[in-house]
Design a protein around this motif. Structure first.
Motif, PDB file in Angstrom:
ATOM      1  N   ARG A 294     -31.195  33.117 -33.534  1.00 55.73           N
ATOM      2  CA  ARG A 294     -30.368  32.045 -33.203  1.00 55.73           C
ATOM      3  C   ARG A 294     -31.497  31.399 -32.221  1.00 55.73           C
TER       4      ARG A 294
ATOM      5  N   HIS B  76     -31.394  26.739 -28.177  1.00 51.48           N
ATOM      6  CA  HIS B  76     -30.370  25.502 -28.135  1.00 51.48           C
ATOM      7  C   HIS B  76     -29.375  25.842 -29.024  1.00 51.48           C
ATOM      8  N   GLU B  77     -29.263  26.817 -30.014  1.00 48.74           N
ATOM      9  CA  GLU B  77     -28.139  26.769 -30.731  1.00 48.74           C
ATOM     10  C   GLU B  77     -26.989  27.256 -30.233  1.00 48.74           C
ATOM     11  N   GLY B  78     -26.017  26.475 -30.379  1.00 50.02           N
ATOM     12  CA  GLY B  78     -24.629  26.983 -29.703  1.00 50.02           C
ATOM     13  C   GLY B  78     -23.855  28.151 -30.668  1.00 50.02           C
ATOM     14  N   PRO B  79     -23.139  29.065 -30.006  1.00 53.90           N
ATOM     15  CA  PRO B  79     -22.781  30.058 -30.562  1.00 53.90           C
ATOM     16  C   PRO B  79     -21.848  29.792 -32.054  1.00 53.90           C
ATOM     17  N   LEU B  80     -21.038  28.686 -31.812  1.00 52.73           N
ATOM     18  CA  LEU B  80     -20.179  28.261 -32.775  1.00 52.73           C
ATOM     19  C   LEU B  80     -20.977  28.110 -34.061  1.00 52.73           C
ATOM     20  N   ASP B  81     -22.111  27.083 -33.901  1.00 49.63           N
ATOM     21  CA  ASP B  81     -23.085  26.474 -34.948  1.00 49.63           C
ATOM     22  C   ASP B  81     -23.667  27.925 -35.524  1.00 49.63           C
ATOM     23  N   PHE B  82     -24.129  28.797 -34.650  1.00 53.46           N
ATOM     24  CA  PHE B  82     -24.962  29.777 -35.105  1.00 53.46           C
ATOM     25  C   PHE B  82     -23.920  30.708 -36.085  1.00 53.46           C
ATOM     26  N   ALA B  83     -22.819  30.784 -35.537  1.00 56.87           N
ATOM     27  CA  ALA B  83     -21.907  31.848 -36.342  1.00 56.87           C
ATOM     28  C   ALA B  83     -21.541  31.126 -37.641  1.00 56.87           C
ATOM     29  N   ARG B  84     -21.432  29.693 -37.670  1.00 58.38           N
ATOM     30  CA  ARG B  84     -21.013  29.062 -38.995  1.00 58.38           C
ATOM     31  C   ARG B  84     -22.522  29.414 -39.907  1.00 58.38           C
TER      32      ARG B  84
ATOM     33  N   SER C 149     -22.851  33.008 -41.051  1.00 56.48           N
ATOM     34  CA  SER C 149     -21.696  33.296 -41.933  1.00 56.48           C
ATOM     35  C   SER C 149     -21.953  32.837 -43.355  1.00 56.48           C
TER      36      SER C 149
END
Lengths: 658, 315
Positions: free
Chosen positions: A601, A604-612, A615
């Motif tokens: 990660r 600066h990467e948001g958790p949601l962006d990272f999760a996407r 996945s």
């Protein structure tokens, strides 16, 4: 910054004052302690009850009064004790005029001086710990006045503790490297060594009685190799040969330096740390094979320092527990047979009788010891007083006494029977400190025993006390005290029964252990901290590979060391901080697990962006990643406290496998 | 959306989704701009669109008004436009011997200020004051503007002859600034085929009523912003202040704007809490027009802001 210290500031200052003055209280006159307390009380009353504070004129009067009172008390206002007393008195007055921050801080700094004053008296371990505590409290006081108001007490305490902790490494470097002054640290004034006790040069039956009560350590011993059994540890300090029937003393003349002996078997090597005694005696194990550089020989194989010792001393030497001494010179023989004219006929008759039975010195000695054993003699620490002819009264009337009485009587009897004999004064046994594997010898271990001269063997040690109270020798002086407390007459019980009788209760055992560990801490403190002399420093630094040491080099090293610590501190300040929020910590752990598969990660990467993204790459993990991210977002960014779900997150992250 | 809402009321989400879909039927291939415009409206801010003519600025404004059921007025700014032409005038009535205020075109719920940089600063500031205060003062009388009140201003950044570009201090009045940009190939093909565009406007019916819009605006303020998120916003703002690339850092007002816009964006995404992604999504639109690149720094504002967003870690 607050312009004037508030009430709470004064609470901290009172506490600092009390802590700083407390170590010195014992040496201050009572009136001064009272005056100091009154000043603090006056200040308190003026802050809380609106009492009037003294004006300039009254303060000046009080100041003059204190100076005069100190002068009358000590005859001077200079020197250690008057100096500390004056400082305490004036600081008390200072409380009555503190108005500004400057006054306040000045008082705090002056209390440091009072605290230092206590070190002129002693440099004990507890004082070191107490100093740290007092300094911490004073730091809280200063933090309180210079920080914005409303800081929680806990925060102040933490801040102060942190400051002290940060100062410790600097303290260590300064301690190890700061150029040491030869001699004592502050050049203690001459009045520093009053009121110490120790063995006396002249023995009168009864003079050791007072020593028996004192459990103050006399010296401590570390053995190289195995420690010999307690009953063999006879520490000789003085050999007494001259007697007038009442008292025993050393011969006036110094011993010839050629007093020699033949050591048998292996020598014992040991290091003694001697407490200051104000006496030159140097207790050594029977018999010393060498003379340490700081000592010299006295009569009867005793050693002493070249002058009375006012400080702790450490010396190392070899002794031979088994030995043979050369034949006696005629004058020496005469000196060891000397008896006063007025020796009682009853005593002489008793000795005559034994001599008729055998002329063998050892047989005579055995007869005397058998006499002590069979004739109802009692060992006691509180014998009755003896009159004009103590030996006669003791042998035929009172029959109660301790080592001095028995030894004096024994030597008198031996001399009367024509056997050269003398008294040895010193210590016997000691207490083994298993915690540090060393021996503590206390003033209560002081002992007197006899030596008789046997043709062929030379001087042979005979301990008459052993005949009456074998516990004293087998178990130690402490055993006797405990037996006395339980009302048991020494010598009346079998050895096993004695051990049972003096067994300690659980609490006493804990107390004993605590005491032994405390003693070990103190010994280490004195050996390594107070006793860190110029020589030790040189040895330490040479050991580190520094070769020749000069104070210029030391100061340079100190500067470099200080800078290094400062640098290390800065680096430490800039280190990546561990995450304190438990939720975030769990999420970072989750990210680390994913990072192992190459899914890193960006900061600066948001958790949601990272999760996407994750996945997308690892479709197999998508449901778990989704669950964990959803839970994390809810906990970290969502409203409300969800402590139960923290556990769920923790378990989910722990169970997460990539 | 893969990681969907947690606790938002379904009606709001459905309504917002419907609005976006409806507008998307007219403004083709511009979902991001539509969302930003809608977020700006929901956060009670005003929108500045910078682009060339013919990119669909006016269409966006009109379709917004129509889908939300807002009363729409368009003011074409010209160099001879006077403040009264916007705000309205008080006219003497001889029969009642009174001055009667005749409201100008600004009295609408959605006002399109077209080519705002062509009017004189005096006229510009009349509009900007009205935007800020949501009221008009004329001849000593204060008249409230309708609620909701939303201004979309457009300006052409490239043809500057004979224009008065808005000064930085005035740009700050706009919550967001967006660019329309060229449509992608597929969207353009649809337009060429006659689908979408202004022609389909007439068929558009409102999705919600103005009262519902007001309720949604109130809901934006209730979207939760947790401490770590506020940390993030503060870190971003601090970075602009310390960053060498900008002449000056962001103002506290800009920080509030960033928060409100992110809240609205989160609501549009159907969430009741703001995520760092929301801040990043609106970041460029909120920040870029408020920052002036330092003199010797290469690259446009948008590139600089993108770099800024990448340089600040999420706490």
């Amino acid at each position: 910054m607050n312009p004037a210290p508030d009430r709470e500031a004064f609470y901290w200052l009172y506490l600092t004052a009390v802590c700083a003055v407390l170590p010195a209280v014992a040496q201050l006159p009572l009136w001064l302690v009272a005056a100091f307390s009154l000043s603090l009380g006056w200040r308190f009353a003026s802050d809380h009850r609106g009492w009037r504070r003294p004006g300039r004129a009254l303060r000046t009067l009080l100041l003059i009064a204190i100076v005069i009172a100190v002068y009358r008390q000590y005859g001077s206002v200079l020197g250690r004790e008057p100096g500390v007393a004056l400082l305490v008195g004036l600081l008390g007055l200072k409380f009555l005029e503190i108005r500004t921050l400057r006054d306040y801080l000045l008082s705090v700094f002056l209390f440091y001086l009072v605290l230092l004053g206590a070190y002129l008296q002693e440099q004990a371990l507890w004082l070191g710990a107490w100093t740290l505590l007092t300094v911490s409290i004073s730091l809280v006081a200063m933090i309180h006045v210079v920080q914005p108001r409303g800081l929680a007490t806990r925060a102040k305490l933490k801040h102060a503790a942190l400051l002290v902790a940060k100062a410790l490494p600097l303290m260590l470097v300064a301690y190890l490297l700061f150029p040491r002054i030869q001699g004592t640290l502050w050049g203690l004034p001459a009045d520093a060594h009053a009121g110490l006790t120790g063995l006396s040069e002249i023995m009168r039956p009864g003079s050791i009685n007072s020593l028996s009560e004192s459990t103050a350590p006399a010296f401590r011993v570390t053995f190289e190799g195995a420690m010999p059994p307690l009953r063999d540890l006879y520490w000789r300090s003085l050999v007494l040969t001259k007697t007038d029937g009442h008292s025993w003393s050393r011969p006036r003349a110094f011993a010839a330096a050629d007093e020699s002996f033949e050591g048998l078997g292996e020598p014992v090597r040991y290091t003694v740390t001697l407490e200051s005694s104000n006496k030159p005696w140097m207790p050594v194990l029977d018999l010393p094979a060498e003379i340490p550089p700081e000592g010299r020989a006295r009569n009867g194989y005793t050693l002493e320092f070249r002058m009375a010792m006012h400080e702790r001393q450490t010396y190392t030497l070899n002794s031979y527990p088994r030995y043979r001494t050369p034949p006696l010179e005629p004058e020496e023989r005469a000196a060891n047979l000397q008896l006063p004219e007025e020796t009682s006929p009853r005593v002489r008759a008793l000795a005559e009788r034994w001599r008729h039975e055998s002329t063998e010195p050892l047989a005579v000695a055995r007869a005397a010891l058998a006499h002590f054993r069979q004739e109802n003699f009692v060992y006691t620490l509180k014998p009755p007083l003896l009159g004009a002819d103590p030996v006669d009264e003791f042998l035929f009337d009172t029959r109660r006494g301790f080592c001095e009485h028995y030894t004096a009587a024994f030597v008198t009897l031996m001399r009367a029977a024509g056997v050269p004999a003398r008294i040895v004064n010193g210590y016997q046994g000691g207490e083994v400190n298993a915690a540090g594997n060393y021996l503590i010898v206390r003033q209560s271990d002081a002992h007197a025993w006899a030596e008789i001269w046997v043709p062929g063997d030379g001087w042979v040690r005979v301990d008459p006390t052993n005949a009456v109270a074998p516990e004293r020798i087998e178990i130690g002086s402490d055993a006797l005290r405990r037996l006395a407390e339980r009302g048991v007459v020494p010598g009346s019980l079998a050895p096993a029964a004695v051990l049972k009788a003096i067994e300690l209760s659980g609490l006493d055992r804990v107390f004993l252990h605590t005491r032994l560990y405390w003693d070990l801490a103190n010994l280490s403190w004195y050996r390594w901290v107070v006793g860190y002399s110029k020589q030790r420093q040189e040895r330490f630094l040479t050991g580190l590979g520094f070769g020749e040491i000069s104070w210029e080099k030391l100061l340079t090293a100190l500067g470099v060391g200080g800078l290094a610590i400062l640098l290390a501190y800065l680096v430490w300040q800039w280190r990546p901080r561990p995450e304190r929020d438990p939720v975030q910590a769990q999420y970072l752990r989750f990210c680390r697990k994913l990072a192992r598969t190459g899914l890193v990660r960006a900061a600066h990467e948001g958790p949601l962006d990272f999760a996407r993204r994750a996945s997308g790459t690892r479709a197999d993990l998508a449901p778990t990643i989704g669950d964990i991210t959803r839970l994390y977002l809810k906990l970290r960014y969502g409203p409300g406290e969800l402590s139960g779900e923290r556990q769920v997150l923790k378990r989910a992250v722990a169970a997460f496998r990539v | 959306m893969a990681f969907a809402p947690e606790r938002q009321s379904a009606p709001a989400r459905d309504a917002l989704d419907a609005i976006i879909t409806r507008i998307g039927q007219v403004v083709l291939g511009k979902e991001r701009q539509v969302r930003l415009a809608l977020a700006c409206l929901l956060a009670r801010g005003h929108l500045l669109i910078e682009d060339l003519p013919g990119m669909g600025k006016t269409t966006l404004a009109q379709v917004l008004a129509q889908a939300l059921g807002l009363q729409f007025k368009r003011i074409q700014f010209t160099s001879d436009l006077l403040p009264a032409d916007i705000l309205g005038v008080s006219i003497y009535q001889p029969d009642t011997k009174n001055f009667v205020f005749h409201p100008g075109p600004v009295f609408a719920q959605l006002v399109l200020a077209d080519e705002i940089n062509r009017a004189t600063p005096k006229t510009q500031s009349a509009l900007l004051e009205a935007m800020e205060e949501r009221q008009v003062t004329s001849e000593g009388r204060t008249v409230k503007l309708p609620e909701p009140f939303f201004v979309i201003a457009t300006q052409n950044p490239h043809h500057l002859i004979g224009t008065f570009p808005l000064p930085e201090s005035q740009l700050d009045r706009f919550l967001l600034r967006i660019e329309m940009g060229y449509p992608d190939r597929a969207a353009e093909r649809q337009l060429l085929k006659g689908r979408g565009g202004r022609e389909s406007l007439a068929a558009l019916t409102p999705v919600i009523r103005p009262e519902q819009l007001l309720a949604l605006q109130q809901q934006v303020a209730r979207v939760h912003a947790a401490e770590p998120l506020l940390d993030y916003i503060q870190n971003l703002i601090e970075a602009t202040r310390k960053h060498g690339a900008f002449a000056e850092g962001l103002s506290p007002r800009a920080g509030l704007a960033l928060l409100h816009a992110a809240q609205a964006w989160a609501l549009l995404a159907g969430r009741d809490m703001v995520l760092p992604e929301d801040v990043q999504a609106v970041g460029a639109a909120v920040i870029a027009h408020r920052l002036q690149p330092a003199k010797d720094v290469a690259g446009g504002r948008d590139a600089l802001v993108a770099r800024l967003l990448e340089s600040v870690p999420i706490p």
